[in-house]
Scaffold this active site. Sequence first.
Site, mmCIF file in Angstrom:
data_model
loop_
_atom_site.group_PDB
_atom_site.id
_atom_site.type_symbol
_atom_site.label_atom_id
_atom_site.label_comp_id
_atom_site.label_asym_id
_atom_site.label_seq_id
_atom_site.Cartn_x
_atom_site.Cartn_y
_atom_site.Cartn_z
ATOM 1 N N LYS A 245 0.858 -1.203 0.000
ATOM 2 C CA LYS A 245 0.000 0.000 0.000
ATOM 3 C C LYS A 245 0.887 1.244 0.000
ATOM 4 O O LYS A 245 0.640 2.209 -0.729
ATOM 5 C CB LYS A 245 -0.921 -0.036 1.225
ATOM 6 C CG LYS A 245 -1.929 1.087 1.287
ATOM 7 C CD LYS A 245 -1.380 2.351 1.915
ATOM 8 C CE LYS A 245 -2.432 3.451 1.972
ATOM 9 N NZ LYS A 245 -1.863 4.749 2.343
ATOM 10 N N ASP A 261 -4.688 4.802 -15.593
ATOM 11 C CA ASP A 261 -5.664 3.997 -14.874
ATOM 12 C C ASP A 261 -4.973 3.320 -13.681
ATOM 13 O O ASP A 261 -4.307 2.298 -13.831
ATOM 14 C CB ASP A 261 -6.218 2.958 -15.870
ATOM 15 C CG ASP A 261 -7.263 2.045 -15.262
ATOM 16 O OD1 ASP A 261 -7.353 1.979 -14.025
ATOM 17 O OD2 ASP A 261 -7.973 1.391 -16.036
ATOM 18 N N HIS A 358 6.491 12.745 10.383
ATOM 19 C CA HIS A 358 5.545 13.476 9.540
ATOM 20 C C HIS A 358 4.542 14.278 10.338
ATOM 21 O O HIS A 358 3.477 14.630 9.854
ATOM 22 C CB HIS A 358 4.810 12.489 8.619
ATOM 23 C CG HIS A 358 5.735 11.785 7.697
ATOM 24 N ND1 HIS A 358 5.585 10.479 7.344
ATOM 25 C CD2 HIS A 358 6.847 12.230 7.069
ATOM 26 C CE1 HIS A 358 6.575 10.134 6.534
ATOM 27 N NE2 HIS A 358 7.344 11.175 6.354
HETATM 28 C C1 MEV Z 1 1.057 4.788 4.908
HETATM 29 O O1 MEV Z 1 0.196 5.383 3.958
HETATM 30 C C2 MEV Z 1 2.011 3.825 4.260
HETATM 31 C C3 MEV Z 1 2.887 3.005 5.214
HETATM 32 O O2 MEV Z 1 2.047 2.329 6.130
HETATM 33 C C4 MEV Z 1 3.680 2.036 4.378
HETATM 34 C C5 MEV Z 1 4.416 0.972 5.155
HETATM 35 O O3 MEV Z 1 3.972 0.610 6.247
HETATM 36 O O4 MEV Z 1 5.433 0.477 4.625
HETATM 37 C C6 MEV Z 1 3.784 3.923 6.009
#
Ligand code: MEV
Length: 406
Positions: A245, A261, A358
């Site tokens: 993700k 796409d 962040h």
């Molecule tokens: C957050 O959008 C994406 C992460 O969770 C990816 C990961 O855990 O490697 C920080």
Amino acid sequence: MIKKYYEMTPDERLASLNLLEQDKQYLHNHQDSIHEQLVENYISDLNVPIGILKDIQLNGKSYNVPMAIEEPSVIAAANYGAKLLKTGGGIKATLSSPTVMIGQIMFKNIDFEEINIFVKSNQVQLFKTAQMAKPSIYKRGGGLKSVHARQVSKKQVSIDFMIDTKDAMGANIVNTILEAELVLFNMYESNIVGAILSNYATAQVVTITGSVAIPAVGGKQAAQKIVELSEFGQNDCYRATTENKGTFNGISAVVLATGNDWRAVEAGGHAYASRHGKYQSLTSWHIDGNLLVGTLKLPISVGIVGGAISAMPQSQINLAICNIDSADELRSVIGAVGLAQNLAALKAIANGGIQRGHMRMQYRALALQIGANKNEIPELVSKLVAEAYVDESIAKMKLMELRNET
Ligand code: MEV
């Protein structure tokens, strides 16, 4: 006569919705006359922020890459990952067989040998039909490259058409050719299940490699932690899903910004992540001497012309920002962003978690959410950063304090 919904203008559709006037006005202000032509029952545009990944080094060239994404920390993280990857000499991309898409005609209740012989003995006709169906792609040097039968199960067979779609993503090209080819299989009509492109674009696998100087990630121990985290993603589906993700945070943001796409790229990527019989991370990291070395491998099927990409000015502008000349180049840039994104995430997680790094971005989103105005946001964020624990109620309290101070 009463108009059907699809015959209405966007404003007439808005008028028919149960919405506050100010919300209707907002949607009206975000209408686009080109987008109105792209989809049915159009009312307005969804605005997603676009930010720049500045100077990612790939195959000896520097790119500024537009990323369209709503998640606050993604673009900052991609920039950081790209910066880290410069310390190891930049990123390299290699492509399998560029721009070839796969189309399928699927058969049931059929003997593999019989249809295999049919396909082999009708090659001339199959190639001729493809050319007649889509002469424009042949003018650009593309078209059908090969066609063969593949056994799917005892009684199911797929005839796979390998079609070079050049700089177009090619869904329309492939489907047009396939539907024309169906006629040749008339004698097997009752066995045909369907004909459609495959988004499992295994002919378009992109391999991205990149290295980081170990001191840049905080030394050997920190690098080792990243490797261990990466190993977890190879063995655990729960971790692999989250890691992928995160990699797609980068990939899909560029795919979307360039009018491509993203569902197709994500579906192909997730299928590829399962190619060894279990779902794994698409990236892997190891230590090689003084370098932390990462690899990302997945199919990326995108275009720079055709369909919505050519229709939407924003996609064209974003491709221009990126200074992209071909679909192959775009595919490589997208993969490079994915690797940078993954590296930034792994480094943050291996060093105590992503929230810390962040915080400013997260707090900006929180400040907006609780109604802080543009002038209040920087000061409110600074106040929140100084707090050991922050949630919505604390943020609201700090905003009230700030308003009383001024
Ligand atoms: C957050 O959008 C994406 C992460 O969770 C990816 C990961 O855990 O490697 C920080």
